[in-house]
Design a protein around this motif. Structure first.
Motif, PDB file in Angstrom:
ATOM      1  N   THR A   7       0.843  -1.166   0.026  1.00 27.73           N
ATOM      2  CA  THR A   7       0.089   0.035  -0.242  1.00 27.73           C
ATOM      3  C   THR A   7       0.837   1.208  -0.070  1.00 27.73           C
ATOM      4  OG1 THR A   7      -1.839  -1.235   1.279  1.00 27.73           O
ATOM      5  CG2 THR A   7      -1.922   1.188   1.444  1.00 27.73           C
ATOM      6  N   VAL A   8       2.051   1.135   0.802  1.00 29.72           N
ATOM      7  CA  VAL A   8       2.893   2.547   1.001  1.00 29.72           C
ATOM      8  C   VAL A   8       3.670   2.452  -0.534  1.00 29.72           C
ATOM      9  CG1 VAL A   8       4.998   3.338   1.909  1.00 29.72           C
ATOM     10  CG2 VAL A   8       3.235   2.269   3.393  1.00 29.72           C
ATOM     11  N   ASP A   9       4.008   1.365  -0.944  1.00 32.47           N
ATOM     12  CA  ASP A   9       4.432   1.539  -2.461  1.00 32.47           C
ATOM     13  C   ASP A   9       3.651   2.112  -3.317  1.00 32.47           C
ATOM     14  OD1 ASP A   9       6.878   0.355  -1.192  1.00 32.47           O
ATOM     15  OD2 ASP A   9       6.407  -1.604  -2.326  1.00 32.47           O
ATOM     16  N   VAL A  21       3.345  10.180   4.714  1.00 35.41           N
ATOM     17  CA  VAL A  21       2.875   8.647   5.153  1.00 35.41           C
ATOM     18  C   VAL A  21       3.464   8.188   6.287  1.00 35.41           C
ATOM     19  CG1 VAL A  21       2.854   6.541   4.377  1.00 35.41           C
ATOM     20  CG2 VAL A  21       2.741   8.263   2.322  1.00 35.41           C
ATOM     21  N   LEU A  22       2.341   7.812   7.238  1.00 40.10           N
ATOM     22  CA  LEU A  22       2.776   7.175   8.474  1.00 40.10           C
ATOM     23  C   LEU A  22       2.127   5.827   8.554  1.00 40.10           C
ATOM     24  CD1 LEU A  22       3.649   7.579  11.446  1.00 40.10           C
ATOM     25  CD2 LEU A  22       1.280   8.226  12.128  1.00 40.10           C
ATOM     26  N   VAL A  23       3.214   4.832   8.987  1.00 40.33           N
ATOM     27  CA  VAL A  23       2.726   3.466   9.156  1.00 40.33           C
ATOM     28  C   VAL A  23       2.597   3.357  10.451  1.00 40.33           C
ATOM     29  CG1 VAL A  23       3.175   0.957   8.502  1.00 40.33           C
ATOM     30  CG2 VAL A  23       3.762   2.657   6.807  1.00 40.33           C
ATOM     31  N   VAL A  24       1.390   2.744  11.023  1.00 44.51           N
ATOM     32  CA  VAL A  24       1.322   2.320  12.406  1.00 44.51           C
ATOM     33  C   VAL A  24       1.038   0.769  12.578  1.00 44.51           C
ATOM     34  CG1 VAL A  24       0.079   2.654  14.232  1.00 44.51           C
ATOM     35  CG2 VAL A  24       0.255   4.883  12.922  1.00 44.51           C
ATOM     36  N   THR A  25       1.683   0.206  13.436  1.00 48.52           N
ATOM     37  CA  THR A  25       1.392  -1.279  13.560  1.00 48.52           C
ATOM     38  C   THR A  25       1.008  -1.499  14.872  1.00 48.52           C
ATOM     39  OG1 THR A  25       3.817  -1.622  14.593  1.00 48.52           O
ATOM     40  CG2 THR A  25       3.558  -1.763  12.236  1.00 48.52           C
ATOM     41  N   THR A  26       0.198  -2.508  15.152  1.00 43.90           N
ATOM     42  CA  THR A  26      -0.331  -2.990  16.411  1.00 43.90           C
ATOM     43  C   THR A  26       0.349  -4.347  17.152  1.00 43.90           C
ATOM     44  OG1 THR A  26      -1.961  -4.446  15.603  1.00 43.90           O
ATOM     45  CG2 THR A  26      -2.647  -2.311  15.536  1.00 43.90           C
TER      46      THR A  26
END
Length: 111
Positions: A7-9, A21-26
């Motif tokens: 998705t980021v790509d 863009v910020l990617v958040v992980t749970t």
């Protein structure tokens, strides 16, 4: 995590600036964050302050992060309660859009 990375790509290929863009992980930290943290906390957080690249953060550290145009939430683990809390927290950080990646059935159950 793979879907979040894809998705980021796609976002970057479509012209979204990396700093938007910020990617958040749970669950587990994103591999990029793990790598960057190996150089120390100061260097990792300095990249956030620079604001020029995609930044990856665990939901437990989300309060330290400002808003970005696009937030990609990777529901890659953690308890259901933690994942459910991450949804509104990630949404609050998204100026333009929130993209949620994870097991569709789990996400439906959380909503």
């Amino acid at each position: 995590m793979d879907v979040a990375d894809e998705t980021v790509d796609t976002l970057l290929d479509e012209g979204t600036p990396p700093g938007d863009v910020l990617v958040v992980t749970t669950g587990e930290q994103h591999p990029w964050a793990q790598h960057e943290l190996s150089f120390g906390e100061d260097a990792y957080w300095r990249q956030l302050a620079d604001g020029e690249d995609v930044f990856c953060v665990h939901t437990t550290e989300l309060a330290r992060v400002g808003r970005r145009a696009v937030v990609v939430l990777a529901v890659n683990g953690g308890t259901d309660a933690q994942a459910a809390e991450a949804l509104p927290a990630a949404l609050a950080k998204a100026d333009r859009s929130l993209i949620v990646c994870g097991d569709p059935q789990r996400l439906r159950d959380l909503l």
